[in-house]
Enzyme design. Structure first.
Site, PDB file in Angstrom:
ATOM      1  N   ASP A 114       3.476   4.822  -9.815  1.00 25.74           N
ATOM      2  CA  ASP A 114       3.535   3.468  -9.270  1.00 25.74           C
ATOM      3  C   ASP A 114       3.514   2.492 -10.425  1.00 25.74           C
ATOM      4  O   ASP A 114       3.221   2.861 -11.558  1.00 25.74           O
ATOM      5  CB  ASP A 114       2.307   3.192  -8.402  1.00 25.74           C
TER       6      ASP A 114
ATOM      7  N   LYS B 171       5.699   0.442  -5.597  1.00 24.93           N
ATOM      8  CA  LYS B 171       5.965  -0.525  -4.545  1.00 24.93           C
ATOM      9  C   LYS B 171       5.342  -1.857  -4.951  1.00 24.93           C
ATOM     10  O   LYS B 171       4.131  -1.972  -5.022  1.00 24.93           O
ATOM     11  CB  LYS B 171       5.341  -0.057  -3.231  1.00 24.93           C
TER      12      LYS B 171
ATOM     13  N   MET C 275      -5.867  -6.119  -2.576  1.00 22.08           N
ATOM     14  CA  MET C 275      -4.626  -6.526  -1.894  1.00 22.08           C
ATOM     15  C   MET C 275      -4.864  -7.765  -1.031  1.00 22.08           C
ATOM     16  O   MET C 275      -4.316  -7.875   0.063  1.00 22.08           O
ATOM     17  CB  MET C 275      -4.104  -5.371  -1.012  1.00 22.08           C
TER      18      MET C 275
HETATM   19  N1  SAH Z   1      -6.380   2.946  -5.538  1.00 24.20           N
HETATM   20  C1  SAH Z   1      -6.486   1.672  -6.213  1.00 24.20           C
HETATM   21  C2  SAH Z   1      -6.231   0.504  -5.287  1.00 24.20           C
HETATM   22  C3  SAH Z   1      -4.845   0.480  -4.700  1.00 24.20           C
HETATM   23  S1  SAH Z   1      -4.549  -0.937  -3.746  1.00 24.20           S
HETATM   24  C4  SAH Z   1      -7.835   1.571  -6.914  1.00 24.20           C
HETATM   25  O1  SAH Z   1      -8.726   2.389  -6.677  1.00 24.20           O
HETATM   26  O2  SAH Z   1      -7.977   0.680  -7.746  1.00 24.20           O
HETATM   27  C5  SAH Z   1      -3.832  -2.028  -4.939  1.00 24.20           C
HETATM   28  C6  SAH Z   1      -4.771  -3.171  -5.235  1.00 24.20           C
HETATM   29  O3  SAH Z   1      -5.708  -2.786  -6.224  1.00 24.20           O
HETATM   30  C7  SAH Z   1      -4.113  -4.400  -5.778  1.00 24.20           C
HETATM   31  O4  SAH Z   1      -3.518  -5.191  -4.783  1.00 24.20           O
HETATM   32  C8  SAH Z   1      -5.293  -5.098  -6.397  1.00 24.20           C
HETATM   33  O5  SAH Z   1      -6.098  -5.696  -5.413  1.00 24.20           O
HETATM   34  C9  SAH Z   1      -6.076  -3.935  -6.958  1.00 24.20           C
HETATM   35  N2  SAH Z   1      -5.803  -3.696  -8.395  1.00 24.20           N
HETATM   36  C10 SAH Z   1      -5.414  -2.540  -8.946  1.00 24.20           C
HETATM   37  N3  SAH Z   1      -5.325  -2.657 -10.288  1.00 24.20           N
HETATM   38  C11 SAH Z   1      -5.674  -3.919 -10.591  1.00 24.20           C
HETATM   39  C12 SAH Z   1      -5.795  -4.647 -11.803  1.00 24.20           C
HETATM   40  N4  SAH Z   1      -5.538  -4.100 -12.986  1.00 24.20           N
HETATM   41  N5  SAH Z   1      -6.217  -5.930 -11.740  1.00 24.20           N
HETATM   42  C13 SAH Z   1      -6.484  -6.506 -10.564  1.00 24.20           C
HETATM   43  N6  SAH Z   1      -6.374  -5.870  -9.378  1.00 24.20           N
HETATM   44  C14 SAH Z   1      -6.003  -4.580  -9.390  1.00 24.20           C
END
Ligand code: SAH
Length: 360
Positions: free
Chosen positions: A133, A154, A273
């Protein structure tokens, strides 16, 4: 061997059975070495025109190190290695390529390659194909693996590859691969695969197809992104719990009851998100009884270049966060005030001072 190493024309003798040596061979070729590969001692003995003193000898480690089979494998190369050792040629051991025909779901953390686990780095190194991703440290993949890279990312609003298609691709690559022999597939996901990552669906799809699958946990943005801005999700005498929710869609059909429950729980609320829906969520939380003075922080691009933290409160969330974009983690609760010195943001201000100034 690290992929960054440049061996520019160095003569390398690589020893090990072809399938297990396939990743090491790619790594040495990528490093521009001049590689002579032998998959058995007999093939080595039959070779003609070998450099008498190569720059390096690499032997692929037995995948069953420590076992009787592993010891036998190491023994069979011992005379060759002794020969080169006595000639003063450096000898390195290379890990065997990952087994074919399986899938590893790898949590890539929030985006900085320093937050990959050692297991994640190993899985990437041994992979034949990586489906990734945009969230994990995908820009660094060329330095971490020789695998074929497939972008199934996505971006919000641009659904590139539907989930069912990703599931199908995982199974197909693991079963057949390009050469019909199955591949060692890594599915690299942002953060942790099981936190809003649809990881469980991918595990189920592999299991249903009879493809062996395992999960390498990752560092979730729900904890690490607030931390990048100095915000602890729990803090003694401030917050004893934290709840991670998705702000993507209405929480439940009875959203008000759900939000009232979250407001009553009194802990930290971490929203993933949630940027597009933040005005709706903030209004809902106010209606559900959360005080308008509750501190709220939006941390964009945590652990990445351009990290930015915006601090406000629940009453001003809509007005103050209009310029915020994805990816971002929203933190709602008193821990925003408890933050230590701000780390990672450009201005270098203490977050506590920033929070006090903005919320006062
Ligand atoms: N599985 C992932 C989350 C997936 S949903 C986890 O455990 O982190 C995707 C969301 O994660 C994004 O919309 C945002 O809210 C958050 N996210 C992931 N990486 C990020 C980053 N480097 N900075 C800010 N938000 C992040």
């Amino acid at each position: 061997m690290q992929l960054e190493i440049a061996l520019d024309g160095t003569a390398v003798v690589l020893l090990g059975e072809a399938d297990r040596a396939r990743q090491a061979l790619l790594r040495y070729r990528r490093a521009a070495a001049s590689v002579a590969h032998f998959d058995s001692p007999a093939a080595f003995r039959a070779a003609v025109g070998l450099p008498a003193r190569p720059g390096l000898v690499a032997v692929v480690r037995s995948s069953s190190a420590g076992s009787a089979a592993g010891a036998a494998h190491d023994d069979e190369w011992a005379p060759v290695l002794d020969h080169y050792r006595s000639a003063g040629v450096p000898i390195v051991r290379e890990p065997a390529a990952g087994r074919r025909g399986r899938v590893t779901l790898v949590g890539g953390g929030p985006g900085s390659h320093g937050l990959l686990t050692l297991d994640a780095v190993e899985a990437l190194r041994d992979a034949d194909v990586v489906l990734f991703d945009r969230l994990p440290p995908w820009r660094e993949l060329g330095r971490l693996t020789t695998a074929e890279l497939v972008d199934v990312g996505k971006l919000p609003g641009h659904h590139k590859v539907p989930q069912e298609e990703i599931n199908r691709l995982l199974v197909e690559h693991a079963r057949d691969g390009a050469d019909g022999r199955g591949l060692n597939v890594v599915r690299l996901k942002g953060g942790d695969p099981f936190v809003f990552g649809r990881g469980a669906e991918e595990v189920e799809a592999c299991a249903a197809a009879g493809v062996p699958v395992r999960v390498v946990s990752g560092i979730s943005s729900s904890i690490a992104v607030p931390a990048a801005a100095g915000i602890p999700v729990t803090h003694r005498e401030v917050s004893h719990s934290f709840t991670v929710i998705s702000g993507h869609a209405p929480l439940t059909s009875d959203e008000h009851t759900h939000l009232a429950g979250l407001a009553a729980a009194g802990g930290t609320l971490v929203v993933l998100m949630g940027i597009a829906n933040l005005p709706h969520l903030a209004a809902g939380l106010r209606r559900a009884g959360l005080p308008v003075r509750t501190p709220l922080a939006v941390v964009e691009r945590g652990h990445q270049a351009g990290q930015r933290t915006t601090v406000t409160d629940l009453g001003h969330a809509e007005a103050d966060t209009g310029a915020c974009g994805n990816p971002a983690v929203i933190v709602i609760g008193e821990v925003v005030r408890a933050a230590g010195p701000l780390r990672g943001d450009a201005d270098g201000l203490g977050l506590r001072e920033l929070a006090d100034a903005l919320i006062a």
